[in-house]
Design a protein around this motif. Structure first.
Motif, PDB file in Angstrom:
ATOM      1  N   UNK A  47      -2.815   2.703  -6.631  1.00 20.83           N
ATOM      2  CA  UNK A  47      -1.923   3.612  -5.660  1.00 20.83           C
ATOM      3  C   UNK A  47      -2.313   3.243  -4.305  1.00 20.83           C
ATOM      4  N   UNK A  48      -1.074   3.788  -3.175  1.00 19.81           N
ATOM      5  CA  UNK A  48      -1.314   3.214  -2.006  1.00 19.81           C
ATOM      6  C   UNK A  48      -1.292   4.370  -1.047  1.00 19.81           C
ATOM      7  N   UNK A  49      -1.725   4.036   0.266  1.00 23.22           N
ATOM      8  CA  UNK A  49      -1.756   4.890   1.379  1.00 23.22           C
ATOM      9  C   UNK A  49      -1.206   4.205   2.526  1.00 23.22           C
ATOM     10  N   UNK A  50      -0.465   4.901   3.330  1.00 26.37           N
ATOM     11  CA  UNK A  50       0.224   4.149   4.446  1.00 26.37           C
ATOM     12  C   UNK A  50      -0.416   5.024   5.651  1.00 26.37           C
ATOM     13  N   UNK A  51      -1.106   4.286   6.491  1.00 26.00           N
ATOM     14  CA  UNK A  51      -1.512   4.868   7.962  1.00 26.00           C
ATOM     15  C   UNK A  51      -0.670   4.195   8.877  1.00 26.00           C
ATOM     16  N   UNK A 102       7.016   5.264  11.968  1.00 21.11           N
ATOM     17  CA  UNK A 102       7.022   6.442  11.003  1.00 21.11           C
ATOM     18  C   UNK A 102       7.984   6.202  10.051  1.00 21.11           C
ATOM     19  N   UNK A 103       9.282   5.968  10.410  1.00 15.62           N
ATOM     20  CA  UNK A 103      10.605   5.595   9.568  1.00 15.62           C
ATOM     21  C   UNK A 103      10.079   4.409   8.917  1.00 15.62           C
ATOM     22  N   UNK A 104       9.397   3.229   9.507  1.00 14.69           N
ATOM     23  CA  UNK A 104       9.186   2.150   8.696  1.00 14.69           C
ATOM     24  C   UNK A 104       8.474   2.480   7.527  1.00 14.69           C
ATOM     25  N   UNK A 160      -8.621   7.330  -1.580  1.00 15.79           N
ATOM     26  CA  UNK A 160      -8.252   7.184  -2.923  1.00 15.79           C
ATOM     27  C   UNK A 160      -7.375   6.259  -3.183  1.00 15.79           C
ATOM     28  N   UNK A 161      -6.958   5.381  -2.163  1.00 22.38           N
ATOM     29  CA  UNK A 161      -6.029   4.496  -2.372  1.00 22.38           C
ATOM     30  C   UNK A 161      -6.809   3.281  -2.850  1.00 22.38           C
ATOM     31  N   UNK A 162      -5.867   2.095  -3.547  1.00 23.89           N
ATOM     32  CA  UNK A 162      -6.355   0.984  -4.016  1.00 23.89           C
ATOM     33  C   UNK A 162      -5.852  -0.127  -2.710  1.00 23.89           C
ATOM     34  N   UNK A 163      -4.792   0.154  -2.121  1.00 26.33           N
ATOM     35  CA  UNK A 163      -3.925  -0.433  -1.220  1.00 26.33           C
ATOM     36  C   UNK A 163      -3.668   0.304  -0.035  1.00 26.33           C
ATOM     37  N   UNK A 164      -4.110  -0.252   1.180  1.00 28.05           N
ATOM     38  CA  UNK A 164      -4.143   0.599   2.149  1.00 28.05           C
ATOM     39  C   UNK A 164      -3.156  -0.103   3.306  1.00 28.05           C
ATOM     40  N   UNK A 165      -2.006   0.398   3.638  1.00 21.35           N
ATOM     41  CA  UNK A 165      -1.267  -0.171   4.490  1.00 21.35           C
ATOM     42  C   UNK A 165      -1.199   0.292   5.900  1.00 21.35           C
ATOM     43  N   UNK A 166      -1.463  -0.615   6.988  1.00 19.98           N
ATOM     44  CA  UNK A 166      -1.440  -0.094   8.295  1.00 19.98           C
ATOM     45  C   UNK A 166      -0.247  -0.547   8.884  1.00 19.98           C
ATOM     46  N   UNK A 167       0.531   0.502   9.463  1.00 18.64           N
ATOM     47  CA  UNK A 167       1.843   0.389  10.319  1.00 18.64           C
ATOM     48  C   UNK A 167       1.282   0.458  11.831  1.00 18.64           C
ATOM     49  N   UNK A 168       1.180  -0.615  12.468  1.00 19.68           N
ATOM     50  CA  UNK A 168       0.203  -0.701  13.862  1.00 19.68           C
ATOM     51  C   UNK A 168       1.298  -0.438  14.985  1.00 19.68           C
ATOM     52  N   UNK A 193      -1.343  -5.238   7.127  1.00 24.33           N
ATOM     53  CA  UNK A 193      -1.165  -5.064   8.125  1.00 24.33           C
ATOM     54  C   UNK A 193       0.313  -5.370   8.564  1.00 24.33           C
ATOM     55  N   UNK A 194       0.934  -4.540   8.994  1.00 27.91           N
ATOM     56  CA  UNK A 194       2.328  -4.625   9.579  1.00 27.91           C
ATOM     57  C   UNK A 194       2.497  -3.976  10.831  1.00 27.91           C
ATOM     58  N   UNK A 195       3.646  -3.897  11.380  1.00 30.29           N
ATOM     59  CA  UNK A 195       4.040  -3.204  12.694  1.00 30.29           C
ATOM     60  C   UNK A 195       3.747  -4.020  13.894  1.00 30.29           C
ATOM     61  N   UNK A 196       3.572  -3.463  15.161  1.00 27.32           N
ATOM     62  CA  UNK A 196       3.231  -4.291  16.393  1.00 27.32           C
ATOM     63  C   UNK A 196       2.162  -5.231  16.476  1.00 27.32           C
ATOM     64  N   UNK A 197       1.169  -5.211  15.561  1.00 26.93           N
ATOM     65  CA  UNK A 197       0.162  -6.134  15.834  1.00 26.93           C
ATOM     66  C   UNK A 197       0.215  -7.429  14.971  1.00 26.93           C
TER      67      UNK A 197
END
Ligand code: SAH
Ligand code: SF4
Length: 485
Positions: free
Chosen positions: A2-6, A14-16, A37-45, A74-78
């Protein structure tokens, strides 16, 4: 799995995140309710300010300490910054620029998918463009009546303080036919509000299929991934390098023709690229909401020049006058709000304490806010950003003085916003209902076409996501209260 996007930062992030969710869902990786609760946490920074960056470090460190086995992306601006990667060494499993879904996919296949044949069919690659056109990935919309639709991404402007051109690369306009198809399908599904997104929507440029024979690579503004910190020279005039096709006013006119009742909003506009045609288009339109986001960044010509914004404050003021006049001039009945004597909402962004900004220069920003009587202003204290040209300048306005300047502007804004909102009293306006804020007192939260938040009471159930008519009874600086009709 399971994943969670922060998500941090702007609507574009947010659209990304909605595209990331759609991508993972197709791989049968399910969304978790929280990072715990997630196994995979994705940061849109977000890298626009140091404070946003620090929140990312804090959260990743916490997750790592608590759950060392969780996978972090980690993705996004950083994501592209080497110093960030060094700082988060051994804490993050993958960094990828948001436009590079190929790298993301490869990693997911190698690390998360046990069954090889679950491999997702990624959107057919347009052989005229490099890489996957990530904006063509159909998002998993997080809203049920309001949706983000990016029209372009990236930026060619290189404002001295801003990371966006480094983080997102050059401007890339989505094919108009993709945008039209997406909006049509949303309206068909019952969506009531479409928000067109882009760092600088005014420079949108594309062709329709009727421009036969053209390869997409001939499209006006194509993304070229930025690899070095040295910015190429910005175009000397907004028109340079452009070819005729579907520009932003034309795109709006095409969307306007889509049948059905929906509100259309767009952000953000750059004052140097806001044309008379665009002003005419928005003032005449029935679908485009009376809300313009037009960041001034400062009220002093010398500071605007140092920021590399490429307009003067006189030009900026003139634009606002033109917008307000264009609304006022419409036929009676053509615009509900203009008829009621309101002005369209004008929102701005301001940075206080840019390097070298003197008290006198700041006073010019004070005067701009007093004179323009904004409804909204996003006021930020200048934060030095690596890679940008202003990074090399001395950040010589103290934190205390920046906070003072921010407070001064906020006080002016409160006054002008309240005066504008008072004009709504006793008027009946259409609203789009967002949520039940308090079921016990039957309080709903909604917003107007002008993006004013409004609270009203109603015993009616299930108004969420619906249009309603509300009579305004009370005005505050940042909100209205009303009674349902
Ligand atoms: N494309 C938009 C803004 C995108 S960034 C425009 O042209 O205005 C969103 C906002 O963040 C900016 O308008 C600016 O006010 C703020 N911002 C960007 N970089 C900043 C920095 N280094 N310090 C403080 N605020 C910043
Ligand atoms: Fe940043 Fe300027 Fe581009 Fe806006 S126009 S995204 S502020 S560089």
């Amino acid at each position: 799995m399971r994943y969670f996007v922060k998500v941090f930062g702007c609507q574009m992030n947010h659209s990304d995140a909605e595209r990331i969710s759609a991508f993972l869902n197709k791989y049968k990786i399910k969304q978790a309710a929280s990072a715990d609760e997630a196994d995979l946490v994705i940061f849109v920074t977000c890298g626009v300010r140091q404070s946003a960056e620090d929140r990312v470090y804090g959260l990743i460190n916490n997750i790592q300490k608590k759950y060392p086995d969780k996978k972090i992306i980690l993705t996004g601006c950083l994501a592209h910054r080497k110093d960030v990667q060094r700082r988060l060494k051994n804490k993050v499993n993958l960094y990828f620029p948001i436009s590079d879904f190929q790298t993301f996919e490869n990693w997911i296949i190698e690390n998360c998918l046990k069954i090889e044949n679950l491999k997702l069919k990624i959107p057919a690659q347009d052989n005229c463009r490099s890489g996957i056109d990530y904006l063509s990935i159909k998002p998993k919309y997080s809203g049920i009546y309001s949706a983000y639709v990016p029209v372009m991404t990236g930026c060619n402007n290189f404002c001295a303080y801003c990371v966006v051109p480094y983080a997102r690369g050059r401007e890339y306009s989505r094919p108009a036919e993709d945008i039209l198809r997406e909006v049509k399908s949303l309206v068909k599904k019952g969506y009531k509000e479409i928000m067109l997104l882009g760092q600088n929507v005014n420079s949108y440029l594309d062709f329709l299929p009727s421009d036969e024979g053209r390869c997409p690579k001939d499209r006006g503004v194509l993304r070229v991934q930025q690899t070095e910190a040295t910015p190429p020279p910005a175009p000397s005039s907004p028109e340079e390098g452009r070819i005729s096709g579907v520009d932003f006013p034309k795109l709006l006119q095409l969307i306007e023709k889509i049948p059905g009742k929906f509100w259309l909003i767009f952000l953000t506009s750059h004052p140097k690229d806001m044309s008379d045609e665009l002003i005419e288009t928005i003032a005449k339109s029935k679908k485009i909401c009376e809300y313009i986001s037009l960041p001034a960044q400062a009220g002093d010509n010398e500071i605007i020049r140092k920021m590399n914004r490429k307009y003067t404050i006189e030009h900026y003021k003139d634009l606002i006058k033109k917008i307000r006049t264009a609304y006022g001039r419409q036929e009676p009945g053509s615009c509900q709000l203009a008829r009621a004597g309101f002005l369209p909402t004008i929102s701005t962004d301001i940075i206080v304490g840019f390097p070298g900004e003197t008290k006198k220069q700041f006073e010019n920003t004070e005067n701009l806010l007093k004179e323009m009587k904004f409804d909204m202003a996003y006021i930020a204290q200048y934060s030095p950003r690596p890679e940008t040209t202003a990074w090399k300048l001395k950040d010589n306005v103290s934190k205390k003085e920046k906070a003072r300047r921010e407070k001064v502007l906020t006080e002016i804004l409160k006054k002008t916003a309240l005066a504008n909102n008072k004009k709504y009293i006793n008027e009946i306006v259409e609203v789009l209902v967002d949520k039940y804020i308090d079921p016990s007192t039957k309080k709903y939260l909604a917003h107007t076409r002008t993006q004013k938040r409004i609270i009203f009471y109603s015993k009616k159930k299930s108004l969420i996501g619906q249009f309603a008519k509300v009579k305004i009874v009370k005005a505050k600086a940042f909100g209205l209260e009303g009674e349902i009709i």
